[in-house]
Write an enzyme that holds these catalytic residues in place. Structure first.
Site, PDB file in Angstrom:
ATOM      1  N   HIS A   1       1.761   4.554  -2.819  1.00  0.00           N
ATOM      2  CA  HIS A   1       1.853   6.001  -2.600  1.00  0.00           C
ATOM      3  C   HIS A   1       3.198   6.527  -3.110  1.00  0.00           C
ATOM      4  CE1 HIS A   1      -1.774   6.513  -0.210  1.00  0.00           C
ATOM      5  NE2 HIS A   1      -1.428   5.473   0.530  1.00  0.00           N
TER       6      HIS A   1
ATOM      7  N   HIS B   1       0.826  -1.207   0.000  1.00  0.00           N
ATOM      8  CA  HIS B   1       0.000   0.000   0.000  1.00  0.00           C
ATOM      9  C   HIS B   1       0.864   1.262   0.000  1.00  0.00           C
ATOM     10  CE1 HIS B   1      -3.421   2.578   1.038  1.00  0.00           C
ATOM     11  NE2 HIS B   1      -2.573   3.192   1.843  1.00  0.00           N
ATOM     12  N   GLU B   2       1.821   1.326   0.904  1.00  0.00           N
ATOM     13  CA  GLU B   2       2.697   2.505   0.988  1.00  0.00           C
ATOM     14  C   GLU B   2       3.592   2.619  -0.240  1.00  0.00           C
ATOM     15  OE1 GLU B   2       2.108   4.812   3.061  1.00  0.00           O
ATOM     16  OE2 GLU B   2       0.703   3.620   4.223  1.00  0.00           O
TER      17      GLU B   2
END
Length: 90
Positions: A24, A20-21
């Site tokens: 980003h 997920h990170e």
């Protein structure tokens, strides 16, 4: 048996958080935004390394992660360029 489940859940959540990170991070870099910190975990930095302008770190509280991009910390921006919210335009 219960310890195996706890370790398994922690590993799966860790991988999900990492992916997920990383999403980003990739989108920020693709849009030309400088990434200052890529962290797995919150709180004080336990260890990590600096590569380019990004501080890659593992932090003390392993309940998530974050990517801090340039401009997110208002102390990094020249104070004459920002107007506090709610002030009328002059």
């Amino acid at each position: 048996m219960a310890l195996d489940i706890i370790i398994g859940v922690a590993l799966v959540l860790g991988i999900i958080i990492l992916v997920h990170e990383w999403g980003h991070f990739i989108i920020a870099r693709a849009c030309g935004v400088r990434v200052d910190v890529f962290s797995i975990g919150f709180g004080p930095r336990l260890f990590g390394w600096k590569h380019g302008s990004t501080d890659w770190r593992i932090s003390a509280i392993p309940l998530g992660g974050y990517v801090r991009m340039a401009g997110q910390d208002l102390s990094d921006v020249d104070s004459t360029m920002l107007r506090p919210p709610g002030l009328p335009m002059n």
